[in-house]
Each structure stands twice: as structure tokens, then as C-alpha cells.
Design a protein around this motif. Structure first.
Motif, mmCIF file in Angstrom:
data_model
loop_
_atom_site.group_PDB
_atom_site.id
_atom_site.type_symbol
_atom_site.label_atom_id
_atom_site.label_comp_id
_atom_site.label_asym_id
_atom_site.label_seq_id
_atom_site.Cartn_x
_atom_site.Cartn_y
_atom_site.Cartn_z
ATOM 1 N N GLU A 58 0.935 -1.504 -0.190
ATOM 2 C CA GLU A 58 0.192 0.110 -0.513
ATOM 3 C C GLU A 58 0.714 1.199 -0.169
ATOM 4 O O GLU A 58 0.218 2.084 -0.730
ATOM 5 C CB GLU A 58 -0.914 -0.174 0.647
ATOM 6 C CG GLU A 58 -2.337 1.002 1.051
ATOM 7 C CD GLU A 58 -3.387 0.347 2.476
ATOM 8 O OE1 GLU A 58 -3.942 1.496 1.950
ATOM 9 O OE2 GLU A 58 -2.782 -0.293 3.084
ATOM 10 N N HIS A 59 1.929 0.983 0.532
ATOM 11 C CA HIS A 59 2.654 2.406 0.270
ATOM 12 C C HIS A 59 3.003 2.859 -0.757
ATOM 13 O O HIS A 59 3.568 3.948 -1.065
ATOM 14 C CB HIS A 59 4.292 2.037 1.648
ATOM 15 C CG HIS A 59 4.662 3.076 1.669
ATOM 16 N ND1 HIS A 59 4.508 4.290 2.618
ATOM 17 C CD2 HIS A 59 6.212 3.026 1.289
ATOM 18 C CE1 HIS A 59 5.511 4.965 2.152
ATOM 19 N NE2 HIS A 59 6.584 4.356 1.585
ATOM 20 N N GLU A 62 1.858 4.889 -4.067
ATOM 21 C CA GLU A 62 2.325 6.484 -3.782
ATOM 22 C C GLU A 62 3.682 6.438 -4.253
ATOM 23 O O GLU A 62 3.322 7.664 -4.643
ATOM 24 C CB GLU A 62 2.330 7.088 -2.290
ATOM 25 C CG GLU A 62 1.113 6.768 -1.615
ATOM 26 C CD GLU A 62 1.159 6.810 -0.135
ATOM 27 O OE1 GLU A 62 1.852 7.503 -0.038
ATOM 28 O OE2 GLU A 62 0.467 6.282 0.380
ATOM 29 N N HIS A 63 3.928 6.214 -5.003
ATOM 30 C CA HIS A 63 5.999 6.562 -5.719
ATOM 31 C C HIS A 63 5.557 6.391 -6.501
ATOM 32 O O HIS A 63 4.281 5.274 -7.743
ATOM 33 C CB HIS A 63 6.470 5.090 -5.188
ATOM 34 C CG HIS A 63 7.834 5.344 -5.836
ATOM 35 N ND1 HIS A 63 8.635 6.325 -6.823
ATOM 36 C CD2 HIS A 63 8.592 5.881 -3.814
ATOM 37 C CE1 HIS A 63 9.677 6.442 -6.620
ATOM 38 N NE2 HIS A 63 10.181 6.264 -4.756
#
Length: 258
Positions: A58-59, A62-63
Motif C-alpha cells: 500500500e505504501h 504512492e510512489h
């Protein structure tokens, strides 16, 4: 872009992913492998090739680097926990991206008149990947691996190759005795015994390089049918790492051809 969250390590898709990462026989049976990290996935896409599925966290969603990959990808993105990703990953410190792709099949027969790298029982994935990277940089387009060498399309070799695989014609599980006599160009092996200096050889025309096992070197058969060359070592070391030795040979060839 559909996003599907997977929580269980026993999910069939996770089991399939793990099998591709960890087992060479499973990769061959499925005809697939795993690209780890955004660099390899972007290099793959730049060659116009398809990604079958993507696993991330999930983190990482965002990249921007992952977003660039997803923009070129049509399927669902499978999101797993950070802990499960770390359990699957062979890298540990990269942006979370595991991409399943089909194993390329070589569409060309081995050309016995072109520059070729032959890896004879080279077993360390880092060495194999580094040699592919150096060969590609030096303009060598054919790489042959004998039985006993590390699997070219394992995630660890792919990682070390940094995308070099995607511009090479590769051939695996080849029997050296079946091909060595068919080459119409000089064949060289690196050996410290009874060898002429690498720098005394004329490397301006196409040639073949055979590099051998990290501990035992090339086979007696290879020594019999190839010219031995040695890299001068005034510092007196017994031998060089096989990836370093190969890279020196390739770029001496490049230097002479410039």
C-alpha cells in the motif's frame, strides 16, 4: 486500475509468486519468472514486453516510479502487507514491486560467427548477472550457459544483470561438446596455466569467450579446444573473480576495436 488486497500467505496467487521466486523447476514448468524492483520492470516495458501481474504494498502505491509502471499495465494490482513482501523479497531494500512475466523464448538459432559468451558451470547468481551486464555493454549479444550454471532468469541473476538480459539472445542447459567445434571464429578461455597474455591477442574480429566455474575454472575439454589467455597480475594474486576477469577480457576486445 483494479486493486486487490491479498492478506494470506496461503493465497494461491501468493503461492504461485513464491514458487516463481524460489524454484527454478517451477519457473520452467510455468514458463514465467519474477522481476523485482521498478528498474527491471521499466526496462522490460521499454522493450515492448508485457507484464502479467504486479504485487506491491500500500505504501509503494504512492510512489511515482511504480505509477509509471502501472500506467503501462492493464491488469489488477495485488497489494500485500509489508511483512509478507519482506518475506517474499530477495532484495529487501527496494521499492516494493514484484512483476510476473513470461520467460522469453529464443527465436534465433545460435550464430557460430558472432561474438559469444559461454558460461561453463558458473554458479554464483551475482557473477552470472554481472557477466551478462558486462557482455551487453561490450556489444556481445549471445550468451550460452552450460548445465550447472546458475539459472539466467532467476530473480537473483536478473537483479544482478540490471536489465542486460532484455537485449541479449540467451541459451541455457547447452552441452559444450555439442557446440564448441561449430564455431568458425577464435575461441578463448581464461586460464593462468601455460597461457599467453590477453594483451598479446588480436581481438579485432568476432570471437568466443569461455568462462569457467568460480573454484575449478574451465573444463579440460574447453582447454583442449580453445586458446588460453591470462590476465597479467603484477600484484601476484592467485586468481581474479570470474566476473572481473570476464569484464577485463570484454573491454580489451572493445578497446582494440575502437
Amino acid at each position: 486500475m483494479p486493486t486487490i488486497f491479498l492478506e494470506s500467505k496461503d493465497n494461491p496467487k501468493i503461492k504461485h509468486l513464491r514458487g516463481l521466486i524460489e524454484q527454478n523447476t517451477y519457473r520452467k514448468k510455468q514458463g514465467q519468472t519474477v522481476l523485482e524492483g521498478t528498474h527491471l520492470s521499466l526496462a522490460w516495458l521499454e522493450k515492448g514486453r508485457k507484464i502479467n501481474s504486479i504485487f506491491t504494498t500500500e505504501h509503494a502505491l504512492e510512489h511515482t516510479d511504480l505509477g509509471e509502471i502501472i500506467d503501462q499495465y492493464q491488469g489488477a494490482v495485488f497489494v500485500i502487507s509489508e511483512s509478507l513482501y519482506k518475506d517474499l523479497s530477495t532484495l529487501g531494500t527496494t521499492l516494493a514491486c514484484l512483476a510476473i512475466v513470461d520467460l522469453p523464448t529464443s527465436t534465433q538459432a545460435l550464430n557460430f560467427n558472432e561474438d559469444t559468451l559461454i558460461l561453463e558451470n558458473v554458479q554464483d547468481p551475482g557473477n552470472v548477472g554481472t557477466l551478462l551486464r558486462s557482455a551487453a555493454a561490450a556489444g556481445i549479444e549471445q550468451v550460452v550457459c552450460t548445465k550447472g550454471s546458475a539459472s539466467l532468469w532467476s530473480p537473483r541473476v536478473l537483479r544482478a544483470g540490471m536489465g542486460a538480459h532484455f537485449s541479449l539472445q540467451t541459451y541455457e542447459n547447452v552441452v559444450l561438446e555439442d557446440i564448441i567445434k561449430q564455431f568458425k571464429i577464435p575461441v578463448y578461455v581464461t586460464s593462468s596455466h601455460d597461457s599467453e597474455s590477453l594483451y598479446s591477442k588480436n581481438l579485432r574480429k568476432q570471437c568466443v569467450w569461455i568462462l569457467g566455474n568460480e573454484g575449478q575454472g574451465v573444463s579440460e575439454f574447453a582447454l583442449k579446444y580453445a586458446e588460453s589467455v591470462a590476465i597479467p597480475q603484477p600484484g601476484g594474486q592467485e586468481s581474479l573473480n570470474v566476473a572481473v576477469a570476464g569484464s577485463i577480457c570484454f573491454f580489451e576486445m572493445v578497446r582494440q576495436r575502437l
